[in-house]
Design an enzyme around this catalytic site. Structure first.
Site, short mmCIF file in Angstrom:
data_model
loop_
_atom_site.label_atom_id
_atom_site.label_comp_id
_atom_site.label_asym_id
_atom_site.label_seq_id
_atom_site.Cartn_x
_atom_site.Cartn_y
_atom_site.Cartn_z
N GLU A 286 -16.39 68.01 7.49
CA GLU A 286 -14.99 68.42 7.43
C GLU A 286 -14.84 69.92 7.69
OE1 GLU A 286 -12.51 65.60 4.68
OE2 GLU A 286 -12.37 67.60 3.84
N HIS A 307 -37.59 52.59 7.69
CA HIS A 307 -37.69 51.20 8.14
C HIS A 307 -36.37 50.71 8.75
CE1 HIS A 307 -41.68 50.59 6.21
NE2 HIS A 307 -41.25 51.65 5.56
N LYS A 421 -3.53 59.21 8.47
CA LYS A 421 -2.51 59.02 7.43
C LYS A 421 -1.14 58.80 8.07
CE LYS A 421 -4.70 62.07 4.05
NZ LYS A 421 -4.58 63.31 3.30
O1 PA5 Z 1 -11.98 68.35 1.22
C1 PA5 Z 1 -10.83 67.98 1.16
O2 PA5 Z 1 -9.88 68.77 1.09
C2 PA5 Z 1 -10.48 66.49 1.19
O3 PA5 Z 1 -11.59 65.69 1.30
C3 PA5 Z 1 -9.76 66.11 -0.08
O4 PA5 Z 1 -10.59 66.39 -1.17
C4 PA5 Z 1 -9.36 64.63 -0.07
O5 PA5 Z 1 -8.61 64.33 1.06
C5 PA5 Z 1 -8.58 64.29 -1.31
O6 PA5 Z 1 -7.42 65.08 -1.38
P1 PA5 Z 1 -6.61 65.24 -2.73
O7 PA5 Z 1 -7.51 65.87 -3.72
O8 PA5 Z 1 -5.45 66.11 -2.38
O9 PA5 Z 1 -6.20 63.86 -3.15
#
Ligand code: PA5
Length: 447
Positions: A286, A307, A421
């Site tokens: 990310e 494996h 989303k």
């Molecule tokens: O790293 C990030 O920002 C995302 O992975 C969020 O943690 C994830 O989308 C969850 O978001 P939220 O904590 O707003 O529900």
């Protein structure tokens, strides 16, 4: 020292000149981070967190964990992405992937709201039947669909079981300090809340209440975890890769990427590293995967996956490198028994520690993969304590931020996560998404 970076198995692939050549970029990246002048500078709260964390809230976390441990056989942790991976990684790493099955004086911990599976949800609901439970819902935005659906369900179950007042004693909410639906709703309902700091993004949040409350509920020493992270913070202060292993790791990754190694596989040799791998994949994927750039993070647990993916790693496309995380003291001792009949021919290792065989498998694999054209970076930890986990978390977070800056991306945003989303809301008919919903349905029908 809690971590050692071993670069012997990269030497055939990376020259001293290449490390010297990237050094100015690596130092600049580190200095930009330290000066807080780079992209995403509003999200650097994690840098000093191990020292500057909110001590009052930390005490409340411990008290809440104590309360949950006293009145609950089960804790349901609701969250997705950065809002659950760190806690799950810590519990599996420090305690066990079989934590729930172990004899213990702490509650079982189940993670919900990290998928949209009716099967997974139904199973966790049924596990709660007849057993006392509490809920820790974690969402920085407070609007993420997956945890919101799960929270609806478990909140109502708690109210039905314990009444409105009783449920208040069992719902713990970790969210934004002031903003968002979840915060507003929790304050109105009288639930105890904990903060995801404004300047700490989800994937950098394991050392905030996001990770700490579930981790403390599992009986893990969160003081030691913060201490480990803080010691790492004090260790990795130099911008020079020859003095700072986090900067060196970031440099090596970028050198390898420039040589066409666009996939990094994080390798563990213990099943308790599986969720650490998942946490790491989110952190790096990310943070770096944007603007058509980045190293694809993948992961394996060996020797299990030797494996399955072992063949590909040995002889498939030469676009990969591995980062091996090994633990010097694995925690458990097991001696291979002698068998007088020696039917399997294994008496030559009878009397040996199983960990000796595991470590030998690691060395054998490092050499084999090197011979197959796969560079290997090795990170060695002393042990699997809370302290070492905190240390490792800080090492990876810092290296990730430096690496992202070397790569030329903002390591602290995640604009791409929104795409699915928007489409999902449009297809589900969320008010406000009518037009895009029609367009998407037409595309699906055509296809
Ligand atoms: O790293 C990030 O920002 C995302 O992975 C969020 O943690 C994830 O989308 C969850 O978001 P939220 O904590 O707003 O529900």
């Amino acid at each position: 020292m809690s971590i050692r970076l071993d670069t012997r198995f990269t030497e055939r692939f990376i020259s001293g000149e290449e490390i010297a050549a990237i050094r100015p970029e690596a130092e600049a990246a580190f200095q930009t981070l330290a000066a807080r002048t780079g992209a995403g500078a509003d999200y650097l709260g994690w840098i000093d967190l191990p020292e500057n964390y909110d001590k009052e809230e930390f005490a409340r976390i411990k008290a809440a964990a104590q309360k949950i441990r006293k009145n609950s056989e089960i804790l349901i942790v609701i969250g997705i992405g950065g809002s659950y991976l760190g806690a799950r990684a810590a519990i599996e790493f420090v305690k066990s992937p079989l934590y729930n099955n172990l004899k213990k004086d702490t509650p079982d911990i189940y993670f919900a709201g990290n998928n949209i599976s009716p099967t997974a949800l139904t199973e966790i609901i049924s596990i709660c039947e007849g057993r006392d439970f509490s809920v820790n819902v974690i969402s920085k935005s407070g609007t993420t669909t997956e945890p919101a659906i799960a929270f609806r369900v478990f909140k109502q179950m708690l109210i039905d079981r314990y009444g409105v007042e009783g449920a208040k004693e069992r719902i713990f909410v970790t969210t934004d300090r002031a903003k968002g639906t979840l915060k507003k709703f929790s304050d109105e309902a009288g639930y105890e809340t904990f903060v995801v700091p404004d300047d700490v993004g989800g994937r950098y949040s394991v050392l905030t209440a996001v990770g700490l409350l579930p981790i403390a509920c599992a009986g893990i020493d969160i003081d030691a975890m913060m201490q480990g992270a803080n010691d790492a913070r004090k260790t990795y202060t130099s911008p020079d890769p020859s003095e700072n292993d986090a900067v060196l790791y970031a440099s090596l990754r970028n050198i390898l990427l420039r040589k066409g190694k666009c996939c990094e596989i994080l390798v563990g040799y213990e099943p308790y590293m599986l969720m650490l791998n998942e946490w790491w994949k989110q952190l790096y994927g990310e943070s770096e995967g944007k603007n058509n750039k980045g190293i694809l993070p993948d992961s394996v647990v060996f020797s299990t996956d030797l494996h399955s993916l072992g063949q590909y790693i040995q002889e498939g496309q030469r676009t990969i490198f591995e980062t091996v995380v090994s633990v010097k003291d694995p925690g458990a001792r097991f001696v291979i028994p002698d068998d007088p009949a020696n039917v399997d021919g294994l008496n030559f290792i009878a009397g040996r520690e199983l960990d000796y065989v595991n470590k030998t498998a690691m060395l054998a694999t490092l050499i084999a993969h090197n011979d197959g054209g796969v560079p290997n970076i090795r990170i060695e930890l002393d042990d699997r304590t809370a302290y070492s986990f905190g240390y490792l978390v800080y090492f990876f977070e810092l290296a990730c931020a430096v690496s992202g800056y070397i790569l030329g991306v903002n390591p602290f945003d995640q604009p791409g996560v929104e795409a699915y989303k928007k489409n999902m809301f449009a297809l589900l008919g969320k008010p406000g998404y009518e037009e895009s919903g029609e367009k998407l349905r037409a595309r699906i029908e055509k296809a």
